[in-house]
Design a protein around this motif. Structure first.
Motif, PDB file in Angstrom:
ATOM      1  N   MET A   1     -20.394   6.450   6.669  1.00  0.00           N
ATOM      2  CA  MET A   1     -19.542   6.029   7.779  1.00  0.00           C
ATOM      3  C   MET A   1     -20.184   4.852   8.508  1.00  0.00           C
ATOM      4  SD  MET A   1     -18.385   8.257  11.133  1.00  0.00           S
ATOM      5  CE  MET A   1     -17.271   7.579  12.364  1.00  0.00           C
ATOM      6  N   VAL A   2     -19.357   3.907   8.917  1.00  0.00           N
ATOM      7  CA  VAL A   2     -19.756   2.898   9.902  1.00  0.00           C
ATOM      8  C   VAL A   2     -18.768   3.022  11.062  1.00  0.00           C
ATOM      9  CG1 VAL A   2     -20.816   1.287   8.285  1.00  0.00           C
ATOM     10  CG2 VAL A   2     -18.375   1.129   8.758  1.00  0.00           C
ATOM     11  N   ASP A   3     -19.244   2.727  12.256  1.00  0.00           N
ATOM     12  CA  ASP A   3     -18.365   2.873  13.411  1.00  0.00           C
ATOM     13  C   ASP A   3     -18.494   1.689  14.357  1.00  0.00           C
ATOM     14  OD1 ASP A   3     -20.749   3.422  14.940  1.00  0.00           O
ATOM     15  OD2 ASP A   3     -20.624   5.498  14.276  1.00  0.00           O
ATOM     16  N   ALA A   4     -17.452   1.491  15.138  1.00  0.00           N
ATOM     17  CA  ALA A   4     -17.429   0.461  16.177  1.00  0.00           C
ATOM     18  C   ALA A   4     -17.246   1.165  17.513  1.00  0.00           C
ATOM     19  CB  ALA A   4     -16.305  -0.538  15.931  1.00  0.00           C
ATOM     20  N   ILE A   5     -18.160   0.918  18.445  1.00  0.00           N
ATOM     21  CA  ILE A   5     -18.162   1.592  19.736  1.00  0.00           C
ATOM     22  C   ILE A   5     -17.943   0.568  20.840  1.00  0.00           C
ATOM     23  CG2 ILE A   5     -19.513   2.968  21.358  1.00  0.00           C
ATOM     24  CD1 ILE A   5     -21.063   4.073  18.969  1.00  0.00           C
TER      25      ILE A   5
ATOM     26  N   THR B   1       0.831  -1.196   0.000  1.00  0.00           N
ATOM     27  CA  THR B   1       0.000   0.000   0.000  1.00  0.00           C
ATOM     28  C   THR B   1       0.870   1.252   0.000  1.00  0.00           C
ATOM     29  OG1 THR B   1      -0.082   0.004   2.427  1.00  0.00           O
ATOM     30  CG2 THR B   1      -1.837  -1.161   1.261  1.00  0.00           C
ATOM     31  N   GLN B   2       0.281   2.360  -0.405  1.00  0.00           N
ATOM     32  CA  GLN B   2       0.971   3.640  -0.370  1.00  0.00           C
ATOM     33  C   GLN B   2       0.659   4.355   0.935  1.00  0.00           C
ATOM     34  OE1 GLN B   2      -0.413   5.576  -3.969  1.00  0.00           O
ATOM     35  NE2 GLN B   2       1.371   4.854  -5.106  1.00  0.00           N
ATOM     36  N   GLU B   3       1.595   5.170   1.380  1.00  0.00           N
ATOM     37  CA  GLU B   3       1.402   5.932   2.608  1.00  0.00           C
ATOM     38  C   GLU B   3       0.672   7.223   2.276  1.00  0.00           C
ATOM     39  OE1 GLU B   3       4.939   6.244   5.117  1.00  0.00           O
ATOM     40  OE2 GLU B   3       5.782   4.567   4.003  1.00  0.00           O
ATOM     41  N   GLU B   4      -0.658   7.182   2.353  1.00  0.00           N
ATOM     42  CA  GLU B   4      -1.502   8.333   2.074  1.00  0.00           C
ATOM     43  C   GLU B   4      -2.517   8.476   3.208  1.00  0.00           C
ATOM     44  OE1 GLU B   4      -1.226  10.501  -0.261  1.00  0.00           O
ATOM     45  OE2 GLU B   4      -0.091   9.557  -1.888  1.00  0.00           O
ATOM     46  N   ASP B   5      -3.255   9.583   3.190  1.00  0.00           N
ATOM     47  CA  ASP B   5      -4.275   9.790   4.212  1.00  0.00           C
ATOM     48  C   ASP B   5      -5.449   8.834   4.038  1.00  0.00           C
ATOM     49  OD1 ASP B   5      -3.529  12.352   5.878  1.00  0.00           O
ATOM     50  OD2 ASP B   5      -2.990  12.805   3.816  1.00  0.00           O
ATOM     51  N   CYS B   6      -5.706   8.419   2.808  1.00  0.00           N
ATOM     52  CA  CYS B   6      -6.769   7.456   2.509  1.00  0.00           C
ATOM     53  C   CYS B   6      -6.254   6.419   1.518  1.00  0.00           C
ATOM     54  CB  CYS B   6      -7.982   8.140   1.871  1.00  0.00           C
ATOM     55  SG  CYS B   6      -8.792   9.401   2.856  1.00  0.00           S
TER      56      CYS B   6
ATOM     57  N   THR C   1     -13.982   3.522  16.952  1.00  0.00           N
ATOM     58  CA  THR C   1     -13.355   3.341  15.643  1.00  0.00           C
ATOM     59  C   THR C   1     -14.340   3.725  14.551  1.00  0.00           C
ATOM     60  OG1 THR C   1     -11.981   1.521  16.458  1.00  0.00           O
ATOM     61  CG2 THR C   1     -12.230   1.722  14.080  1.00  0.00           C
ATOM     62  N   GLY C   2     -13.870   4.498  13.595  1.00  0.00           N
ATOM     63  CA  GLY C   2     -14.717   4.885  12.482  1.00  0.00           C
ATOM     64  C   GLY C   2     -14.113   4.456  11.160  1.00  0.00           C
ATOM     65  N   PHE C   3     -14.979   4.149  10.207  1.00  0.00           N
ATOM     66  CA  PHE C   3     -14.561   3.875   8.830  1.00  0.00           C
ATOM     67  C   PHE C   3     -15.411   4.752   7.926  1.00  0.00           C
ATOM     68  CE2 PHE C   3     -15.520   1.753   4.816  1.00  0.00           C
ATOM     69  CZ  PHE C   3     -14.248   1.620   4.276  1.00  0.00           C
ATOM     70  N   VAL C   4     -14.765   5.575   7.111  1.00  0.00           N
ATOM     71  CA  VAL C   4     -15.486   6.508   6.244  1.00  0.00           C
ATOM     72  C   VAL C   4     -15.157   6.232   4.786  1.00  0.00           C
ATOM     73  CG1 VAL C   4     -15.702   8.934   5.537  1.00  0.00           C
ATOM     74  CG2 VAL C   4     -15.743   8.332   7.960  1.00  0.00           C
TER      75      VAL C   4
ATOM     76  N   SER D   1      -9.859   4.903   7.992  1.00  0.00           N
ATOM     77  CA  SER D   1     -10.309   4.422   9.295  1.00  0.00           C
ATOM     78  C   SER D   1      -9.404   4.987  10.380  1.00  0.00           C
ATOM     79  CB  SER D   1     -10.284   2.888   9.341  1.00  0.00           C
ATOM     80  OG  SER D   1     -10.740   2.410  10.591  1.00  0.00           O
ATOM     81  N   ASP D   2     -10.007   5.417  11.478  1.00  0.00           N
ATOM     82  CA  ASP D   2      -9.246   5.913  12.625  1.00  0.00           C
ATOM     83  C   ASP D   2      -9.848   5.400  13.917  1.00  0.00           C
ATOM     84  OD1 ASP D   2      -6.932   7.845  12.322  1.00  0.00           O
ATOM     85  OD2 ASP D   2      -8.291   8.621  10.797  1.00  0.00           O
ATOM     86  N   MET D   3      -8.989   5.251  14.917  1.00  0.00           N
ATOM     87  CA  MET D   3      -9.386   4.724  16.206  1.00  0.00           C
ATOM     88  C   MET D   3      -9.006   5.704  17.313  1.00  0.00           C
ATOM     89  SD  MET D   3      -8.053   1.180  18.011  1.00  0.00           S
ATOM     90  CE  MET D   3      -8.443   0.244  16.520  1.00  0.00           C
ATOM     91  N   LEU D   4      -9.904   5.885  18.269  1.00  0.00           N
ATOM     92  CA  LEU D   4      -9.654   6.759  19.409  1.00  0.00           C
ATOM     93  C   LEU D   4      -9.861   5.979  20.707  1.00  0.00           C
ATOM     94  CD1 LEU D   4     -11.577   9.979  18.255  1.00  0.00           C
ATOM     95  CD2 LEU D   4      -9.120   9.512  18.055  1.00  0.00           C
TER      96      LEU D   4
END
Length: 330
Positions: A102-106, A43-48, A149-152, A62-65
């Motif tokens: 968006m889908v998210d995991a809570i 994969t390439q190192e990009e924001d998306c 966690t969110g996936f957009v 996708s990002d996780m908090l």
């Protein structure tokens, strides 16, 4: 069976030998771990991630908090939910895309109150509504700490995706908004017991505003050659653009815009520069522009020119010093 990179030497090249591969993640650091992941999955190192589909490009991020690392005690559940959406939208904005779904995991502790849970959902809903993002569902689970966690999924027209790799010598280096605000907000809540939560610096930290509209206008202009967001600090974002585009940067530090409130939490000019380089959480856009397009671009987007693109080894040497999820301080 674990996926394998194309060659064993690739891992050595990224991480400096087999010794580090047998160590701890904190000894390697987040940026080099990303390089390792990229070597496994090509994969390439990009924001998306970018998937070309007909005349359009799908953008996936996708990002996780986590409560311990991302949510200070003063932060409300509403602000936690808002931040989950904002951090993912910032990646879409950084590539000039339009967010779609968006889908998210809570994950929350069982002792989390129903009212607090409703407030968290309200934060997700408010941020999504503001930026026209559809929330389709996700997963819910019990967890020892609040973990979100969110996936957009976003979209951009083919040819309008702005990557990190297009900067050319002579381009101008630019940013949206102000820098250091979120870092200043973190200093405030760490120093003051009864901090004013309406303070602009604290608001910037707890309720960041992703630059989605600005990203779309920048990508549609035809003048922007590379772009990323400033989520982990200016130094990290500069290093990302430099590595991807094989260029260097000359920076006019006096031109970097900051809020007047920031001066109450910095000691001197050196401390201010250190904060601007290392503090994350601003979610502004860092991008390069063809010189001939600057004046026209100013008619549609508010931004500041803070430097220019130079040859790889001709600019300032900026060591990445931003936030690293795996480094242990102290």
């Amino acid at each position: 069976m674990a996926p394998q990179p194309r060659s064993g030497s690739m891992q050595q090249n990224h991480l400096g030998g087999e010794g580090l591969l047998n160590g701890l993640l904190r000894d390697i650091g987040e940026r080099r771990l990303i390089e390792l992941v990229s070597s496994y999955f090509e994969t390439q190192e990009e924001d998306c991630a970018v998937v070309e589909l007909g005349g359009e490009c799908l953008l996936l991020t996708s990002d996780m908090l986590h409560e311990k690392s991302d949510f200070p005690p003063q932060m409300t559940p509403y602000q936690m939910g808002w931040s989950l959406v904002a951090v993912n939208l910032s990646d879409i904005a950084a590539m000039g895309g339009e967010p779609l779904f968006m889908v998210d995991a809570i994950g929350v502790p069982p002792e989390f109150s129903v009212e607090a849970f409703k407030e968290l959902l309200s934060g997700i809903h408010s941020c999504a509504l503001r930026f026209g993002l559809g929330v389709l569902g996700g997963d819910l689970d019990a967890h020892d700490e609040i973990t979100l966690t969110g996936f957009v999924l976003g979209v951009a027209r083919e040819g309008r995706v702005i990557r990190r790799s297009g900067a050319k010598v002579g381009d101008l280096l630019c940013i949206t908004g102000h820098l250091g605000s979120a870092g200043g907000g973190l200093r405030l809540i760490e120093r003051e017991k009864d901090v004013d939560l309406s303070d602009p610096l604290v608001k910037a930290l707890f309720e960041p505003v992703p630059r989605v509209k600005e990203g779309l206008k920048l990508s549609g202009s035809g003048f922007v050659t590379s772009m990323t967001d400033i989520s982990d600090g200016l130094s990290v974002s500069l290093a990302d653009l430099s590595r991807a585009s094989h260029v260097g940067f000359e920076i006019d530090w006096e031109r970097i815009p900051v809020r007047s409130e920031l001066f109450k939490v910095v000691e001197d000019a050196d401390d201010l520069r250190s904060l601007l380089l290392s503090a994350g959480g601003d979610y502004e856009l860092l991008f390069t522009v063809m010189p001939e397009g600057v004046n026209e671009l100013r008619q549609v987007v508010d931004f500041t020119v803070i430097g220019r693109v130079v040859e790889k080894n001709a600019g300032e040497r900026v060591v990445p010093s931003g936030y690293d999820h795996f480094k242990v301080e102290g």
